[in-house]
Design a protein around this motif. Structure first.
Motif, PDB file in Angstrom:
ATOM      1  N   ARG A 142       0.829  -1.216   0.000  1.00 24.56           N
ATOM      2  CA  ARG A 142       0.000   0.000   0.000  1.00 24.56           C
ATOM      3  C   ARG A 142       0.858   1.259   0.000  1.00 24.56           C
ATOM      4  O   ARG A 142       0.541   2.240  -0.676  1.00 24.56           O
ATOM      5  CB  ARG A 142      -0.930   0.001   1.207  1.00 24.56           C
ATOM      6  N   ALA A 143       1.945   1.256   0.787  1.00 23.49           N
ATOM      7  CA  ALA A 143       2.818   2.433   0.858  1.00 23.49           C
ATOM      8  C   ALA A 143       3.474   2.708  -0.488  1.00 23.49           C
ATOM      9  O   ALA A 143       3.554   3.858  -0.930  1.00 23.49           O
ATOM     10  CB  ALA A 143       3.875   2.243   1.933  1.00 23.49           C
ATOM     11  N   VAL A 144       3.941   1.654  -1.155  1.00 27.96           N
ATOM     12  CA  VAL A 144       4.579   1.829  -2.460  1.00 27.96           C
ATOM     13  C   VAL A 144       3.551   2.290  -3.492  1.00 27.96           C
ATOM     14  O   VAL A 144       3.801   3.194  -4.282  1.00 27.96           O
ATOM     15  CB  VAL A 144       5.273   0.520  -2.897  1.00 27.96           C
ATOM     16  N   ALA A 145       2.382   1.683  -3.484  1.00 26.69           N
ATOM     17  CA  ALA A 145       1.342   2.059  -4.451  1.00 26.69           C
ATOM     18  C   ALA A 145       0.830   3.480  -4.211  1.00 26.69           C
ATOM     19  O   ALA A 145       0.470   4.181  -5.151  1.00 26.69           O
ATOM     20  CB  ALA A 145       0.189   1.071  -4.389  1.00 26.69           C
ATOM     21  N   ALA A 146       0.810   3.911  -2.952  1.00 25.67           N
ATOM     22  CA  ALA A 146       0.290   5.242  -2.620  1.00 25.67           C
ATOM     23  C   ALA A 146       1.216   6.370  -3.065  1.00 25.67           C
ATOM     24  O   ALA A 146       0.793   7.520  -3.132  1.00 25.67           O
ATOM     25  CB  ALA A 146       0.041   5.348  -1.122  1.00 25.67           C
ATOM     26  N   THR A 147       2.469   6.069  -3.382  1.00 26.45           N
ATOM     27  CA  THR A 147       3.387   7.129  -3.814  1.00 26.45           C
ATOM     28  C   THR A 147       3.006   7.684  -5.173  1.00 26.45           C
ATOM     29  O   THR A 147       3.379   8.795  -5.511  1.00 26.45           O
ATOM     30  CB  THR A 147       4.835   6.614  -3.901  1.00 26.45           C
ATOM     31  N   GLN A 148       2.266   6.907  -5.958  1.00 29.70           N
ATOM     32  CA  GLN A 148       1.843   7.308  -7.310  1.00 29.70           C
ATOM     33  C   GLN A 148       3.039   7.687  -8.177  1.00 29.70           C
ATOM     34  O   GLN A 148       2.952   8.560  -9.027  1.00 29.70           O
ATOM     35  CB  GLN A 148       0.825   8.442  -7.256  1.00 29.70           C
ATOM     36  N   ALA A 149       4.179   7.032  -7.927  1.00 28.04           N
ATOM     37  CA  ALA A 149       5.385   7.299  -8.704  1.00 28.04           C
ATOM     38  C   ALA A 149       5.843   6.054  -9.452  1.00 28.04           C
ATOM     39  O   ALA A 149       6.979   5.976  -9.887  1.00 28.04           O
ATOM     40  CB  ALA A 149       6.497   7.784  -7.775  1.00 28.04           C
ATOM     41  N   GLY A 150       4.972   5.072  -9.590  1.00 22.27           N
ATOM     42  CA  GLY A 150       5.345   3.837 -10.260  1.00 22.27           C
ATOM     43  C   GLY A 150       6.007   2.872  -9.296  1.00 22.27           C
ATOM     44  O   GLY A 150       5.999   3.062  -8.080  1.00 22.27           O
ATOM     45  N   PHE A 151       6.583   1.840  -9.859  1.00 25.66           N
ATOM     46  CA  PHE A 151       7.215   0.820  -9.014  1.00 25.66           C
ATOM     47  C   PHE A 151       8.727   0.835  -9.114  1.00 25.66           C
ATOM     48  O   PHE A 151       9.382  -0.113  -8.702  1.00 25.66           O
ATOM     49  CB  PHE A 151       6.672  -0.571  -9.375  1.00 25.66           C
ATOM     50  N   ASP A 152       9.333   1.880  -9.652  1.00 24.71           N
ATOM     51  CA  ASP A 152      10.787   2.023  -9.685  1.00 24.71           C
ATOM     52  C   ASP A 152      11.172   3.020  -8.600  1.00 24.71           C
ATOM     53  O   ASP A 152      11.355   4.211  -8.853  1.00 24.71           O
ATOM     54  CB  ASP A 152      11.254   2.491 -11.062  1.00 24.71           C
ATOM     55  N   LEU A 153      11.265   2.525  -7.376  1.00 24.46           N
ATOM     56  CA  LEU A 153      11.503   3.394  -6.224  1.00 24.46           C
ATOM     57  C   LEU A 153      12.736   2.920  -5.455  1.00 24.46           C
ATOM     58  O   LEU A 153      12.895   1.729  -5.193  1.00 24.46           O
ATOM     59  CB  LEU A 153      10.289   3.396  -5.294  1.00 24.46           C
TER      60      LEU A 153
END
Length: 105
Positions: free
Chosen positions: A33-44
């Motif tokens: 949820r935290a990764v998806a909530a960034t709205q910056a894709g999945f390259d983090l």
């Protein structure tokens, strides 16, 4: 509404697994949820994450097979609360290398 299904893998470092104990399924949901909530894709490169009042850092990437991989590590207290994308991390690394600096890992 658009729905998409993609395989994903969530990996915990040994230290994070010890700190979380048996609550890794709950932590896995929180990390996704935290990764998806960034709205910056999945390259983090860095996403701050708090689970059970403890600080963790998540990073994510998409493998060539299309699998989303999220890695969760223990984060030292006092780290930046901002999200660092993979592209900006690679750009900063390249800039430091071309300036003659060394990257400490």
């Amino acid at each position: 509404m658009f729905k998409a299904y993609a395989p994903f893998l969530i990996q915990f470092s040994p230290e994070a697994r010890i700190m979380l104990g048996c609550s890794t399924p709950v932590a896995a949901q929180a990390a996704f949820r935290a990764v998806a909530a960034t709205q910056a894709g999945f390259d983090l490169a860095y996403v701050p994450l708090t689970i059970a009042d403890r600080d963790f850092a998540a990073s994510s990437r998409v493998m060539a097979s299309g699998t989303i991989v999220i890695e969760v590590e223990v984060a030292p207290t006092g780290l930046t609360p901002r999200v660092i994308t993979g592209a900006s991390f690679r750009s900063a690394t390249r800039a430091a290398c071309t300036a003659g600096g060394r990257i400490a890992r």
